[in-house]
Design a protein around this motif. Structure first.
Motif, PDB file in Angstrom:
ATOM      1  N   ASP A 723       0.864  -1.176   0.000  1.00 10.94           N
ATOM      2  CA  ASP A 723       0.000   0.000   0.000  1.00 10.94           C
ATOM      3  C   ASP A 723       0.903   1.229   0.000  1.00 10.94           C
ATOM      4  O   ASP A 723       1.641   1.477   0.965  1.00 10.94           O
ATOM      5  N   THR A 724       0.878   2.007  -1.069  1.00 14.11           N
ATOM      6  CA  THR A 724       1.803   3.134  -1.172  1.00 14.11           C
ATOM      7  C   THR A 724       1.407   4.327  -0.304  1.00 14.11           C
ATOM      8  O   THR A 724       2.190   5.261  -0.146  1.00 14.11           O
ATOM      9  N   ASN A 725       0.188   4.310   0.248  1.00 12.32           N
ATOM     10  CA  ASN A 725      -0.183   5.367   1.197  1.00 12.32           C
ATOM     11  C   ASN A 725       0.509   5.167   2.538  1.00 12.32           C
ATOM     12  O   ASN A 725       0.869   6.135   3.227  1.00 12.32           O
ATOM     13  N   THR A 726       0.693   3.897   2.904  1.00 11.43           N
ATOM     14  CA  THR A 726       1.298   3.590   4.207  1.00 11.43           C
ATOM     15  C   THR A 726       2.699   2.993   4.080  1.00 11.43           C
ATOM     16  O   THR A 726       3.391   2.836   5.084  1.00 11.43           O
ATOM     17  N   ASP A 727       3.105   2.638   2.848  1.00  7.66           N
ATOM     18  CA  ASP A 727       4.385   1.963   2.605  1.00  7.66           C
ATOM     19  C   ASP A 727       4.498   0.676   3.436  1.00  7.66           C
ATOM     20  O   ASP A 727       5.541   0.372   4.021  1.00  7.66           O
ATOM     21  N   LYS A 728       3.389  -0.084   3.460  1.00  6.00           N
ATOM     22  CA  LYS A 728       3.343  -1.355   4.185  1.00  6.00           C
ATOM     23  C   LYS A 728       2.892  -2.471   3.246  1.00  6.00           C
ATOM     24  O   LYS A 728       2.082  -2.250   2.334  1.00  6.00           O
ATOM     25  N   VAL A 729       3.396  -3.686   3.509  1.00  3.43           N
ATOM     26  CA  VAL A 729       2.921  -4.853   2.773  1.00  3.43           C
ATOM     27  C   VAL A 729       1.539  -5.227   3.287  1.00  3.43           C
ATOM     28  O   VAL A 729       1.350  -5.425   4.496  1.00  3.43           O
ATOM     29  N   VAL A 730       0.580  -5.323   2.384  1.00  5.66           N
ATOM     30  CA  VAL A 730      -0.801  -5.615   2.800  1.00  5.66           C
ATOM     31  C   VAL A 730      -1.270  -6.987   2.320  1.00  5.66           C
ATOM     32  O   VAL A 730      -2.302  -7.472   2.776  1.00  5.66           O
ATOM     33  N   ASN A 731      -0.526  -7.605   1.379  1.00  8.33           N
ATOM     34  CA  ASN A 731      -0.897  -8.946   0.899  1.00  8.33           C
ATOM     35  C   ASN A 731       0.361  -9.724   0.548  1.00  8.33           C
ATOM     36  O   ASN A 731       1.358  -9.153   0.100  1.00  8.33           O
ATOM     37  N   ARG A 732       0.257 -11.027   0.752  1.00  9.63           N
ATOM     38  CA  ARG A 732       1.339 -11.936   0.372  1.00  9.63           C
ATOM     39  C   ARG A 732       0.693 -13.119  -0.337  1.00  9.63           C
ATOM     40  O   ARG A 732      -0.134 -13.822   0.254  1.00  9.63           O
ATOM     41  N   ILE A 733       1.046 -13.356  -1.629  1.00  7.92           N
ATOM     42  CA  ILE A 733       0.324 -14.309  -2.477  1.00  7.92           C
ATOM     43  C   ILE A 733       1.297 -15.363  -2.996  1.00  7.92           C
ATOM     44  O   ILE A 733       2.261 -15.027  -3.701  1.00  7.92           O
ATOM     45  N   PRO A 734       1.097 -16.651  -2.687  1.00 10.30           N
ATOM     46  CA  PRO A 734       1.951 -17.705  -3.243  1.00 10.30           C
ATOM     47  C   PRO A 734       1.724 -17.855  -4.748  1.00 10.30           C
ATOM     48  O   PRO A 734       0.579 -17.830  -5.224  1.00 10.30           O
ATOM     49  N   VAL A 735       2.827 -18.015  -5.483  1.00  8.59           N
ATOM     50  CA  VAL A 735       2.747 -18.238  -6.928  1.00  8.59           C
ATOM     51  C   VAL A 735       3.696 -19.382  -7.282  1.00  8.59           C
ATOM     52  O   VAL A 735       4.123 -20.133  -6.404  1.00  8.59           O
ATOM     53  N   GLY A 736       4.038 -19.556  -8.553  1.00  9.14           N
ATOM     54  CA  GLY A 736       4.912 -20.631  -8.984  1.00  9.14           C
ATOM     55  C   GLY A 736       6.361 -20.419  -8.580  1.00  9.14           C
ATOM     56  O   GLY A 736       6.733 -19.372  -8.020  1.00  9.14           O
ATOM     57  N   ARG A 737       7.211 -21.401  -8.907  1.00 10.69           N
ATOM     58  CA  ARG A 737       8.616 -21.337  -8.521  1.00 10.69           C
ATOM     59  C   ARG A 737       9.355 -20.232  -9.263  1.00 10.69           C
ATOM     60  O   ARG A 737       9.158 -20.019 -10.444  1.00 10.69           O
ATOM     61  N   ASN A 738      10.211 -19.552  -8.505  1.00 14.93           N
ATOM     62  CA  ASN A 738      11.107 -18.531  -9.060  1.00 14.93           C
ATOM     63  C   ASN A 738      10.380 -17.500  -9.920  1.00 14.93           C
ATOM     64  O   ASN A 738      10.672 -17.328 -11.110  1.00 14.93           O
ATOM     65  N   PRO A 739       9.419 -16.790  -9.337  1.00 20.69           N
ATOM     66  CA  PRO A 739       8.773 -15.719 -10.101  1.00 20.69           C
ATOM     67  C   PRO A 739       9.788 -14.623 -10.424  1.00 20.69           C
ATOM     68  O   PRO A 739      10.469 -14.110  -9.546  1.00 20.69           O
ATOM     69  N   GLN A 740       9.872 -14.280 -11.694  1.00 24.31           N
ATOM     70  CA  GLN A 740      10.908 -13.331 -12.127  1.00 24.31           C
ATOM     71  C   GLN A 740      10.341 -12.005 -12.593  1.00 24.31           C
ATOM     72  O   GLN A 740      11.048 -11.002 -12.611  1.00 24.31           O
ATOM     73  N   PHE A 741       9.072 -11.984 -12.975  1.00 25.34           N
ATOM     74  CA  PHE A 741       8.517 -10.766 -13.581  1.00 25.34           C
ATOM     75  C   PHE A 741       7.058 -10.631 -13.183  1.00 25.34           C
ATOM     76  O   PHE A 741       6.338 -11.628 -13.059  1.00 25.34           O
ATOM     77  N   ILE A 742       6.610  -9.362 -13.041  1.00 30.29           N
ATOM     78  CA  ILE A 742       5.202  -9.087 -12.773  1.00 30.29           C
ATOM     79  C   ILE A 742       4.788  -7.819 -13.502  1.00 30.29           C
ATOM     80  O   ILE A 742       5.580  -6.883 -13.652  1.00 30.29           O
ATOM     81  N   THR A 743       3.546  -7.810 -13.980  1.00 34.84           N
ATOM     82  CA  THR A 743       2.967  -6.610 -14.574  1.00 34.84           C
ATOM     83  C   THR A 743       1.458  -6.654 -14.368  1.00 34.84           C
ATOM     84  O   THR A 743       0.883  -7.725 -14.134  1.00 34.84           O
ATOM     85  N   TRP A 744       0.820  -5.500 -14.430  1.00 35.75           N
ATOM     86  CA  TRP A 744      -0.630  -5.396 -14.281  1.00 35.75           C
ATOM     87  C   TRP A 744      -1.290  -5.319 -15.656  1.00 35.75           C
ATOM     88  O   TRP A 744      -0.705  -4.806 -16.614  1.00 35.75           O
ATOM     89  N   SER A 745      -2.519  -5.798 -15.737  1.00 35.02           N
ATOM     90  CA  SER A 745      -3.325  -5.517 -16.923  1.00 35.02           C
ATOM     91  C   SER A 745      -3.614  -4.021 -16.963  1.00 35.02           C
ATOM     92  O   SER A 745      -3.681  -3.371 -15.913  1.00 35.02           O
TER      93      SER A 745
END
Length: 810
Positions: A723-745
């Protein structure tokens, strides 16, 4: 849902594109290619078949096939197919009929509007003959436009022309050559001077030159053949096809081998690129001379040109761009799809054309792709004249609106059209040569014609994430009174069409794989979409190249060498004119950012930075480039106007990624070894905060509309959401092994994660912060390039040398 169609009936190929839902894309006409051969074949039952069907039959029965028939328009002598005479208009009508049948079958309905293209140097006689072609195909009221103007419209949709900017269009196709000069001004597109061309010059003539080379190299083996022997006819037909393949190969290779299978004799002929260039140099010189004359007629000096746009399949020949640059001293731009540029531009212009009507031409079925003929040979009609006087009447034809007709195309219809316009881009790259001093419209000039601006509706499109605005001019018509200079106008009520939509597609929770993987060469490590969405640029690390993929056809159209070293990451400027290439090697002896000018697809500058620059990012205003330096724990800030490092920001060790907030006041870096995300103030270039995340944050993405930043943690197999208003982690989501890249639609509904260790892409819903789907990809997916409209994603498969195409919207 309706759609509009643009068709380019070329000398050697036929191409078509449709415009629908603010997107323009090619229609596949061939069995193995987007375009179809411009061939017509007469079957035993006296029906005409075209395209690949005709091509397959042409080898065994070459006397029944019509080639390059467009060149014959205006010639009173009919084309003989199997001993039966046919007018050129009938054969061109058969090609158009089959295009319409194929498109209608695929789309489930006929097009609402149709634009056909023709060479700019056609005079009134051939334009009038050309009107008969759609009538043969059962269409009434289509719009016609010149090929260079359609190509310029397509070019302007991806690279908006600045006010006063002047370009030359060099159109070298399969059978004709055209040269045209255009300038953008506040009211529209100005067509300067009189378009010139060469009636019978193109790729087909280059094929003949290669055939002559084969004959010479073999000591006259072809001359000695018995032309009355059917085996000879078949052998020569095959040899012509192999000459075409050799010509195309020499655009990307330095030599080719031509197999020659003659009756009772088989051998090979080696042809180098130098040999081929020697064969065609005189012909290319004639086209360059024609281009120079066109510039003179337009009263435009070479220094006033921002670029020379090369379209037509034969413009890919490397000698073409080299000789033009040597003669004019100006950059050349080979359109990313020169065979398709005219059709794509025609489709974009079709949205403003008048609706077409349909006659009652019978069809034997789209699968057969035939046009039935009447009993008895068709009447070629009276020979009005042979068309040879047209070279001597260009001046009078220019006064009558030659080359700018949009409407009936009748000789007495002095109708001119508005070209494709767009607002000036807010930032120019250093690779853009700029324009010469602009002349106001109406200034006297030798042979100048001004395209009348009669009715235009300009659509400003806001691309929110990029702040890029494009305008698309709508077509209108302005009919000049016969005795005076007053124009009466008629406004088209057609809905606007643009290459970049004003809104983005609604993304879906479970994307699907859309077609086979796209081969892009060795080790595609990273891909990025251009702001227009027309291209994907791919960094091929081990090959030291950047590959360009045309998203209209999903094919590679260019390979750009990066001499400085292995390209690792790519970042576009907001205006799309520049790509910043992060270059480094594993030994850490090379570390720089190369500046790639997309108008020329060449490196124009190299910026030294600290060791191993990872993914850089350009500020939303385009003025600065932030480069994370992995091994020095710094971020270099580069002034994009001067390509100089102005400051360095110390951050936590091993920064990998940079992303900006929507307003550009904050930057975020993923610091791999520190397990931190740093928050930077871009006004003071200081660190405001560091946010603990999971192990090995590799990349991050700023949400397009919410105060969220998501990052992947390579060694934890998680995504953390901040959350960029508080600069805190608000979610933690398990994904596949060695995630290297992320982007939003682009609509922000889903995030896409490349799991390099699992060969998958994970889909995360923003609403629930859970994984909704896991999509298999190729070997080692390392990045995902999402088009700005949100319809499609391209996944780089490092080990396979391919891109997996994902359909992201419903």
């Amino acid at each position: 849902m309706g759609y509009d169609l643009g068709v380019d009936l070329g000398t050697t190929f036929v191409a078509a594109a449709i415009a629908r839902d603010a997107r323009v894309e090619m229609v596949t006409l061939g069995d193995r290619a987007v375009v179809a051969p411009a061939l017509v074949y007469l079957r035993d039952d006296r029906t005409l078949v075209t395209g690949d069907v005709a091509s397959r039959r042409s080898v065994s029965h070459p006397d029944r096939v019509g080639r390059e028939v467009k060149r014959r328009l205006g010639d009173p002598t009919p084309v003989m197919l199997g001993g039966v005479p046919y007018p050129v208009t009938t054969l061109l009508g058969a090609m158009l009929h089959d295009v319409l049948a194929r498109v209608t079958e695929a789309e489930g309905a006929k097009p609402d509007r149709l634009v056909l293209t023709h060479p700019a140097n056609w005079g009134p006689f051939r334009r009038e003959l050309f009107e008969e072609v759609p009538q043969v195909a059962g269409v009434t009221g289509p719009t016609t436009v010149t090929e260079p103007e359609a190509a310029a419209a397509h070019y302007a949709s991806s690279r908006p022309l600045d006010d006063g900017e002047t370009i030359a269009v060099y159109d070298l196709g399969g059978g004709t050559f055209d040269a045209t000069v255009l300038r953008r001004h506040a009211g529209g597109i100005e067509l300067l001077g009189a378009p010139e061309g060469i009636e019978r010059l193109g790729g087909a003539d280059f094929d003949e030159s290669i055939l002559s080379h084969v004959n010479y190299s073999s000591g006259g083996a072809l001359t000695e053949l018995d032309m009355g022997d059917p085996q000879t006819t078949v052998a020569l037909a095959r040899l012509r096809q192999d000459c075409v393949l050799a010509k195309e190969a020499l655009s990307i290779d330095t030599e080719a081998t031509i197999p020659v299978f003659l009756p009772h004799r088989h051998f090979d002929v080696r042809l180098t690129r130098a040999d081929f260039e020697h064969l065609i140099r005189a012909q290319i010189e004639s086209t360059v001379g024609t281009l120079v004359r066109t510039l003179r007629s337009a009263d435009v000096g070479p220094a006033e040109l921002s670029t020379v746009l090369l379209v037509g399949g034969s413009s890919r020949i490397p000698l073409v761009s080299r000789m033009i640059s040597e003669e004019l001293g100006r950059p050349t731009v080979v359109d990313t799809h020169p065979k398709y540029a005219v059709a794509l531009g025609a489709a974009a212009l079709a949205a403003g054309a008048a609706p077409v009507g349909y006659g009652t031409v019978a069809s034997a079925g789209a699968d057969q792709r035939t046009v039935p003929r009447s009993s008895g040979p068709p009447d070629p009609g009276p020979a009005r004249h042979d068309g040879r006087e047209e070279r001597g009447t260009r001046a009078s034809a220019a006064a009558a609106g030659q080359g700018a007709v949009l409407g009936s195309g009748r000789p007495g219809d002095r109708t001119e059209r508005l070209g494709h316009v767009g607002p000036p881009s807010p930032h120019r790259s250093r690779g853009d040569p700029g324009t010469g001093p602009g002349r106001p419209p109406g200034r006297p000039g030798a042979g100048r014609r001004i395209v009348a601006v009669s009715a235009a509706v300009v659509l400003l499109l806001g691309v929110i994430a990029l702040g890029v605005y494009l305008g698309v001019a709508r077509l209108g018509s302005a009919t000049l009174a016969a005795g005076g200079g007053t124009a009466s106008t008629a406004v088209s009520a057609a809905p606007p069409v643009a290459s970049v939509p004003a809104s983005v597609a609604v993304s879906v929770p479970v994307p699907i794989i859309d077609g086979p993987p796209i081969p892009v060469g060795r080790t595609p490590s990273f891909a990025v979409a251009s702001p227009s969405g027309h291209q994907i640029y791919v960094a091929n690390t081990d090959a030291n190249t950047v590959t360009v993929v045309d998203t209209a056809v999903n094919k590679v159209t260019a390979s750009i060498p990066i001499p400085a070293g292995p390209p690792q990451f790519l970042a576009f400027s907001p205006d799309g004119r520049t790509v910043y290439v992060s270059v480094w090697n594993t030994a850490a002896t090379i570390h720089a950012v190369c500046v790639l000018d997309t108008t020329t697809n060449s490196i124009v500058a190299t910026i030294p930075v600290r060791t191993r620059p990872y993914l850089a990012a350009v500020t939303p205003d385009g003025k600065e480039l932030y480069v994370p330096n992995h091994d020095s724990g710094t971020v270099s800030v580069v002034d994009t106007a001067s390509d100089k490092v102005t400051t360095e920001i110390k951050v936590a060790p091993n920064p990998h990624w940079v992303g900006f907030s929507k307003d550009g006041t904050r930057a975020y870096t993923a610091n791999h070894e520190s397990n931190l995300v740093s928050v930077l103030d871009t006004g003071t270039n200081t660190v405001l905060a560091t946010i603990p995340v999971d192990h090995s944050p590799h990349s991050l993405a700023v949400h397009p509309r919410l105060p969220l930043v998501a990052n992947v943690n390579y060694d934890s197999a998680t995504v953390t959401v901040i959350d960029t208003n508080t600069d805190k982690v608000v979610n933690r989501i398990p994904v596949g092994r060695n995630p290297q890249f992320i982007t939003w639609s682009p609509d922000g509904r889903f995030a896409y994660v490349a799991d390099v260790g699992d060969n998958t892409v994970s889909i995360i819903a923003e609403s629930t912060m859970t994984v909704t789907a896991t999509i298999p990809t190729g070997g080692s997916p390392t990045s995902i390039a999402v088009l700005p409209d949100g319809t499609t994603g391209y996944v780089t498969n490092l080990d396979d040398g391919t891109l997996t195409v994902l359909k992201l919207s419903g």
